[in-house]
Design a protein around this motif. Sequence first.
Motif, PDB file in Angstrom:
ATOM      1  N   LEU A 209      -5.778   8.510  -1.053  1.00  0.00           N
ATOM      2  CA  LEU A 209      -6.217   9.089  -2.337  1.00  0.00           C
ATOM      3  C   LEU A 209      -7.172   8.175  -3.112  1.00  0.00           C
ATOM      4  CD1 LEU A 209      -5.386  11.731  -4.168  1.00  0.00           C
ATOM      5  CD2 LEU A 209      -4.464  11.518  -1.884  1.00  0.00           C
ATOM      6  N   GLU A 210      -7.022   6.871  -2.944  1.00  0.00           N
ATOM      7  CA  GLU A 210      -7.911   5.973  -3.693  1.00  0.00           C
ATOM      8  C   GLU A 210      -9.238   5.828  -2.953  1.00  0.00           C
ATOM      9  OE1 GLU A 210      -8.397   1.367  -5.326  1.00  0.00           O
ATOM     10  OE2 GLU A 210      -6.914   1.768  -3.797  1.00  0.00           O
TER      11      GLU A 210
ATOM     12  N   LEU B 224      -2.948  -1.167  -2.677  1.00  0.00           N
ATOM     13  CA  LEU B 224      -3.791  -0.125  -2.088  1.00  0.00           C
ATOM     14  C   LEU B 224      -3.301   1.261  -2.475  1.00  0.00           C
ATOM     15  CD1 LEU B 224      -3.873  -1.654   1.510  1.00  0.00           C
ATOM     16  CD2 LEU B 224      -5.674  -1.817  -0.229  1.00  0.00           C
ATOM     17  N   GLY B 225      -4.243   2.131  -2.856  1.00  0.00           N
ATOM     18  CA  GLY B 225      -3.910   3.523  -3.120  1.00  0.00           C
ATOM     19  C   GLY B 225      -3.877   4.309  -1.820  1.00  0.00           C
ATOM     20  N   GLY B 226      -2.993   3.887  -0.942  1.00  0.00           N
ATOM     21  CA  GLY B 226      -2.902   4.431   0.410  1.00  0.00           C
ATOM     22  C   GLY B 226      -3.829   3.686   1.343  1.00  0.00           C
TER      23      GLY B 226
ATOM     24  N   ILE C 128      -9.940  -0.073  -7.654  1.00  0.00           N
ATOM     25  CA  ILE C 128     -10.843   0.804  -8.403  1.00  0.00           C
ATOM     26  C   ILE C 128     -10.709   0.603  -9.915  1.00  0.00           C
ATOM     27  CG2 ILE C 128      -9.311   2.813  -8.653  1.00  0.00           C
ATOM     28  CD1 ILE C 128     -11.668   4.556  -7.711  1.00  0.00           C
TER      29      ILE C 128
ATOM     30  N   TYR D 155      -5.153  -0.932  -9.200  1.00  0.00           N
ATOM     31  CA  TYR D 155      -5.753  -0.849  -7.872  1.00  0.00           C
ATOM     32  C   TYR D 155      -7.164  -1.442  -7.948  1.00  0.00           C
ATOM     33  CZ  TYR D 155      -1.919   2.477  -7.423  1.00  0.00           C
ATOM     34  OH  TYR D 155      -0.671   3.058  -7.438  1.00  0.00           O
TER      35      TYR D 155
ATOM     36  N   GLY E 167       0.824  -1.213   0.000  1.00  0.00           N
ATOM     37  CA  GLY E 167       0.000   0.000   0.000  1.00  0.00           C
ATOM     38  C   GLY E 167       0.849   1.249   0.000  1.00  0.00           C
ATOM     39  N   GLY E 168       2.096   1.084  -0.441  1.00  0.00           N
ATOM     40  CA  GLY E 168       3.003   2.223  -0.475  1.00  0.00           C
ATOM     41  C   GLY E 168       4.224   2.035   0.402  1.00  0.00           C
TER      42      GLY E 168
END
Lengths: 153, 753
Positions: B373-374, B422-424, B238, B236, B87-88
């Motif tokens: 952000l996601e 994960l986008g964060g 989304i 991601y 996730g980063g």
Amino acid sequence: MQLNINGQTHEVDADADTPLLWVLRDNLGMTGTKFGCGLAQCGACSVLVDGQVTRSCVTTVDMLEGTEITTIEAIEQDDVGARVVEKWVEHQVPQCGYCQSGQVMAATALLKEVAQPTEEDVRAAMINLCRCGTYNYIKAAIDDLSGRKGEPL
Amino acid sequence: MDMIKGLIPGVDPQDFTHGAPVNLSRRSVLRGALGIGAGAMVLGFGLPSGTARAQAAATMAPGSNVPAFLEIRPDSTVRLLSPFVEGGQGIFTGMAQIIGEELDADPSSFIVENAPAGADYLVIGGQMRITGGSMSVRMSYPLMRKLGASARAMLITAAADQLQVPASELTTEPGVVIHAGSNRRIAYGDLATAAFDLPVPDPETVALRDPATFRWIRQPVKRLDVYDKSTGRAEYSIDVTVDGMLHGAVQHAPRLGLMVETIRNRDQVAALPGVHAVEILDGAVAVVAQRWWTAKRAVEALEVDWVEGTDLPKGWRALPADFSSDAFAQELAAATGPETEAEAHGDAPGVLDAAQTVISATYHSQYLHHAQLEPPSTLARFNPDGTLDLWLPNQAPEQYQAAVAGLTGLEPAQINIHSPILGGFFGRHFLYPAASAYPQAIELARRTGRPVKVIWTREQEFLRDPMRPMAAVRFRGTLDDNGMPLAIEAVSATEGPTEAVYGHGDSVDETAVEGLSKKAYAIPNLRIAQVYVENPVMLAYWRSVGNSMNDFFYESFLDELANAGGQDPLALRKHLLRDTPRLTKLLEAVVDLSGGWKRGPFTAEDGSMRARGIGMASPFGSEAAAIAEVSIENGQVRVHDIWEVLDPGAIVNPMLVRQQIRGAAALGLSQVLMEEARWDKGEPVARNYDMYSILPPDQMPEIHVGILESGAPIGGVGEPPLPAVPPAVANAVAALTGKPVRRMPLSRLRFDS
């Protein structure tokens, strides 16, 4: 309507007031451009329209006929964009990565307009949000691209 | 509580490794909740070729079944199914380094994905799997090394068989088994099929490399995901699509607890072009359409009458119609009630009651959004064979699988949890009631008979994002004749995220008080306690959990005591840590990094008046110290530089650690400078980033980073750099202005320039 995206003409079946973001993502399956806020606040959806960085979440497609749209999917076909990607990799900029399509587009637009932007230029142009806090890395990569190479972070 | 402590991010997960006693009733409850037990192992699509063998070997200890984790392809690339989600934080790269080191495969040859739900992946204490609590590396490091070593042993055994030589004559180089005697080499890719059919060796018997010979561990190995994330290729939740999929958009009730009474224009909206269905869900209305934008426009056009709900889904808290977060902060400050002690030694109440001079202060923290952000999404697809596929952002696949089983009546084995990067996350994607799109996506897929992907807009997300708790902490302190702290008492009126999500019990919720409790300072008389106050809003873990606010409280009050006693705050800390060599060294390191201690106020080169402050924290098994330099610009605080040193004991990748220090510092800074989720008259003030500010690039200072490897047991990295930053900033502001800072965020205050 017809849209010119990444050098190709796409016949798009969408309401005139559909934001470009959703035409890219849903109609054309180009998901590299991200949805973050829908309000032009975060910049994750940034694309280039005739070379200008543009927030695709609030830019409706009816305004875009006859323009040249560039998305992250084609960024390396642009010489400046390819250099930006190269430096993004060299400086290991992304963490979660979700905002980085937009960051790369914003950096590319800046460097296409000003080959050697000043720190003030960078501050004014690089306004996209990053929740992982990669801002120091973004700055390091752009400084490098602007000929101000410092120590790698 | 011991078991739940181990399960929850930030709460002494080392209880597992220290063999702390476990409350059996709690354990069985949680085992049930996690879906651990017979039939819980589920294998998703796209598993390595060793799937069948993985299934047959399901009785092996979690983390040891090589074919469930690794596939070596004909070109010798290594596909790893990671027990932890990316996730980063760089965990995919870290796992590739750890496993690659022992497997003898270059981390750059790895392709890493998140593993599906399954018993093989319950690698934390052999019982659970979450990505959180800064636990990934520290809880799995020995296990993942052994996994890589076991895979290498299997490759060598297969090579010995193929070459007809004793295994003892074989060595490896990255990706290759070598028989030096006959000068023969076989690539891993040519051995993998035979090797992974062999029995997996007992992990306790495999030889591990001498750390002195490590090639990749402790090196700044480049992230595996950076190119894809710089070119829009990373996928991601989304972004996921499947054939025949419809799109769903929702309108949540303006307050949790409201349900739909009627939709006044349901038929008109249902008749709009592209609209497939208009549906009523728990506390929401939804539109399913061919395109998401169509669904979004249509769902916003629905005119809904909401009514107070009865029989709310489990865990939902009905928000009062007049809820005000400012009023609640005052309520917390005045809250009395049973005080549960988290830590006490000496006689702080007695000393304070007898003291001639007592320094008292009440501190406040704020509600915070995760603001990753996601935006949340879920894609749900029922399959002809009765199984259900779900793609959704999550930090705990088995927990979601168990929850979906409870929701749908399906067996866990029928539910395939796909966990894209994960986008964060920052704690957003644990399993919280009312906070995920999966119940909506599942219900819409069931009703429409089609796969449905639900995406929440930022506004719908901010209506359901659970909060980092708010607290009001009442401090009392007194000094000895030398002006050093003699007694400190802190009573926090708050609710911890663990008790909010899993239920309030008799004992103190560590996630409520961590960072007030377990500070290393030698205070002769100390008392830390909690007054439990249930919050009207939903609560969650947020990066560094209780520490995110508690170190701000404690470290800022410590500076107040220093001032009262005429002490320099650095000298005071050194004195209080004089018997703690690790932290003394850490303090010296951060002071050195900043070029020497200079509290100020002083005039900077640009003519501005500046000051510096210091903060420390001991979160998640690591130690952190930060110094911040600030000035006042146009009535607001500007942070110019932050120097931070982290001592996580030992590290895997210094580049990733530096990234996490800078990122966590940025989030801590965002919190102390500007973030606050507020409610007025039952409605959130902010529904998007326009009214909920997060740190923008022009307020990002340069973060100067140091890493110490003290050799202490390996600690966390993702969260620990955060909590020292807010007090460093607050203490700098106090040094500059002469007034203590007792609440976050600073944007609520005006300063004289």
